[in-house]
Scaffold this motif. Structure first.
Motif, PDB file in Angstrom:
ATOM      1  N   ASN A 195       0.771   2.291 -19.995  1.00 28.51           N
ATOM      2  CA  ASN A 195       0.990   1.626 -21.276  1.00 28.51           C
ATOM      3  C   ASN A 195       2.314   0.874 -21.254  1.00 28.51           C
ATOM      4  O   ASN A 195       3.365   1.476 -21.039  1.00 28.51           O
ATOM      5  N   ASP A 196       2.258  -0.440 -21.414  1.00 34.79           N
ATOM      6  CA  ASP A 196       3.474  -1.256 -21.482  1.00 34.79           C
ATOM      7  C   ASP A 196       4.320  -1.168 -20.217  1.00 34.79           C
ATOM      8  O   ASP A 196       5.539  -0.990 -20.272  1.00 34.79           O
ATOM      9  N   ILE A 197       3.692  -1.282 -19.047  1.00 34.39           N
ATOM     10  CA  ILE A 197       4.445  -1.298 -17.796  1.00 34.39           C
ATOM     11  C   ILE A 197       3.918  -2.412 -16.908  1.00 34.39           C
ATOM     12  O   ILE A 197       2.863  -2.992 -17.149  1.00 34.39           O
ATOM     13  N   GLY A 198       4.661  -2.709 -15.834  1.00 36.89           N
ATOM     14  CA  GLY A 198       4.238  -3.677 -14.837  1.00 36.89           C
ATOM     15  C   GLY A 198       5.016  -4.983 -14.902  1.00 36.89           C
ATOM     16  O   GLY A 198       5.084  -5.628 -15.948  1.00 36.89           O
ATOM     17  N   THR A 199       5.635  -5.375 -13.782  1.00 41.22           N
ATOM     18  CA  THR A 199       6.305  -6.670 -13.667  1.00 41.22           C
ATOM     19  C   THR A 199       5.941  -7.281 -12.326  1.00 41.22           C
ATOM     20  O   THR A 199       5.294  -6.656 -11.485  1.00 41.22           O
ATOM     21  N   ALA A 200       6.373  -8.500 -12.105  1.00 42.11           N
ATOM     22  CA  ALA A 200       6.104  -9.188 -10.843  1.00 42.11           C
ATOM     23  C   ALA A 200       6.946  -8.651  -9.696  1.00 42.11           C
ATOM     24  O   ALA A 200       6.772  -9.072  -8.548  1.00 42.11           O
ATOM     25  N   ASP A 201       7.850  -7.718  -9.963  1.00 45.11           N
ATOM     26  CA  ASP A 201       8.733  -7.199  -8.918  1.00 45.11           C
ATOM     27  C   ASP A 201       8.017  -6.331  -7.898  1.00 45.11           C
ATOM     28  O   ASP A 201       8.518  -6.113  -6.804  1.00 45.11           O
ATOM     29  N   GLY A 202       6.860  -5.776  -8.248  1.00 44.03           N
ATOM     30  CA  GLY A 202       6.123  -4.943  -7.308  1.00 44.03           C
ATOM     31  C   GLY A 202       4.818  -4.484  -7.925  1.00 44.03           C
ATOM     32  O   GLY A 202       4.755  -4.192  -9.121  1.00 44.03           O
ATOM     33  N   PRO A 203       3.737  -4.402  -7.130  1.00 45.55           N
ATOM     34  CA  PRO A 203       2.434  -4.000  -7.670  1.00 45.55           C
ATOM     35  C   PRO A 203       2.391  -2.514  -8.005  1.00 45.55           C
ATOM     36  O   PRO A 203       3.164  -1.709  -7.479  1.00 45.55           O
ATOM     37  N   ILE A 204       1.454  -2.167  -8.858  1.00 40.30           N
ATOM     38  CA  ILE A 204       1.177  -0.785  -9.223  1.00 40.30           C
ATOM     39  C   ILE A 204      -0.180  -0.418  -8.642  1.00 40.30           C
ATOM     40  O   ILE A 204      -1.115  -1.220  -8.662  1.00 40.30           O
ATOM     41  N   GLU A 205      -0.304   0.798  -8.121  1.00 39.75           N
ATOM     42  CA  GLU A 205      -1.560   1.240  -7.517  1.00 39.75           C
ATOM     43  C   GLU A 205      -2.041   2.530  -8.169  1.00 39.75           C
ATOM     44  O   GLU A 205      -1.269   3.477  -8.337  1.00 39.75           O
ATOM     45  N   VAL A 206      -3.333   2.559  -8.505  1.00 37.39           N
ATOM     46  CA  VAL A 206      -3.994   3.765  -9.004  1.00 37.39           C
ATOM     47  C   VAL A 206      -5.234   3.959  -8.144  1.00 37.39           C
ATOM     48  O   VAL A 206      -6.216   3.229  -8.290  1.00 37.39           O
ATOM     49  N   SER A 207      -5.203   4.930  -7.237  1.00 39.14           N
ATOM     50  CA  SER A 207      -6.291   5.037  -6.268  1.00 39.14           C
ATOM     51  C   SER A 207      -6.551   6.478  -5.860  1.00 39.14           C
ATOM     52  O   SER A 207      -5.645   7.314  -5.841  1.00 39.14           O
ATOM     53  N   GLY A 208      -7.815   6.755  -5.538  1.00 38.36           N
ATOM     54  CA  GLY A 208      -8.180   8.028  -4.936  1.00 38.36           C
ATOM     55  C   GLY A 208      -8.059   9.240  -5.827  1.00 38.36           C
ATOM     56  O   GLY A 208      -8.101  10.373  -5.343  1.00 38.36           O
TER      57      GLY A 208
END
Length: 318
Positions: free
Chosen positions: A239-252
């Motif tokens: 919720n309300d996160i994420g910038t172009a500085d680095g990707p976020i991963e949700v996996s497995g």
């Protein structure tokens, strides 16, 4: 007179630094016959907060611990990429940290264990064959969150651990909560191979990341991988996160969501008001149960300011 004051000030600073030296090396909890250590994890937290570190430090959990949650908070700016802090069981040992008596005010309000304003911390349950580390929160009145990472704490890794509730309030419960609804928001937080509420009470939320409300969105580089989650409302929340500085991963991740406590929505994942690039793939829903008229949802997403990739590999294996 002036020279006496200067001399007194010098002696006070010297004696204070000598009495409370910065931490360095391995510390066993409890200390036992080992060369250095602490009686409790709370004592270790107080020491590192007061004195800081001058080299890499490891807190080696060497027995089952019963701790006062109000005292389990680490706050220091001295931990760096070179002088890191690692909390793990002693070699080939498996132990449980039971926490009760949560604080009701301050930076660790209603929390079991808190990392606040501290970078480069690793909590690992893996240290040789048969090792393990379990954090259990046992506070039916004020125990809302088992583990909190906030105050801008970044470059944090939590892996191969178990987190659960023995006793808890009826609602508003989170197993791992990252962020504090305000800046600064933690970056580069990795949660992997953890057991989230696999035993004990079923909490409302499993893994919950909360950035600042509304743009500009803060928090990047988060990785939520290969965790097993049980809860009754939302397994993974971004919720309300994420910038172009680095990707976020949700996996497995493996998700069991829903129980008779579910009175509103039930979602395996909730992703909203996010920016940057978020890669969501290869997660598995083992159950998604709702006990009211509101249907359950595998993924509820809204207000994407960036790119959310969910197509290849697949978002879910159901």
């Amino acid at each position: 007179m002036k020279s006496s004051i200067v001399l007194f000030t010098f002696l006070f600073i010297f004696l204070s630094s000598a009495a409370f030296p910065q931490l360095s090396g391995d510390y066993y909890i409890p200390q036992g016959a080992n060369p250095q250590g602490f009686t409790t994890l709370a004592a270790a937290c107080a020491s590192i907060t007061a004195s800081g570190v001058s080299a890499p430090v490891r807190f080696l959990i060497d027995g089952d611990l019963t701790e006062t949650a109000a005292n389990l908070i680490i706050t220091t700016t001295t931990v760096t990429a070179t002088n890191t802090l690692t909390i793990l069981p002693n070699t080939s040992a498996s132990h449980t940290i039971t926490m009760s008596g949560c604080a009701t005010t301050g930076n660790n309000t209603k929390t079991g264990f808190t990392i606040y304003g501290t970078n480069y911390v690793t909590i690992s349950g893996s240290n040789g064959a048969g090792s393990g580390l379990t954090f259990t929160l046992n506070d039916a009145t004020n125990g809302l969150k088992v583990l909190v990472i906030n105050g801008g704490s970044s470059n944090i890794t939590v892996q191969n651990c178990s987190f659960n509730f023995a006793l808890m309030p009826a609602s508003g419960t989170y197993v791992i909560y990252v962020g504090a609804n305000a800046v600064p928001v933690p970056n580069n937080v990795t949660l992997q191979n953890n057991n989230i509420a696999q035993t004990g009470g079923i909490p409302q939320y499993g893994i919950y990341f909360q950035g600042s409300f509304g743009p500009p969105i803060l928090g990047y580089g988060e990785k939520i991988k290969n965790n097993k989650v049980i809860c009754y409302q939302a397994g993974v929340t971004l919720n309300d996160i994420g910038t172009a500085d680095g990707p976020i991963e949700v996996s497995g991740n493996t998700l069991n969501i829903g129980s008779s406590s579910s009175t509103t929505y039930v979602e395996a994942m909730y992703i909203a008001y996010v920016g940057g690039t978020i890669n969501v793939f290869d997660n598995q829903i083992l159950s998604l149960n709702t006990y009211n008229a509101t249907p359950g949802q595998g993924l509820l997403g809204k207000a994407f300011y960036g790119v959310v990739n969910t197509t290849a590999p697949p978002l879910f294996n159901v």
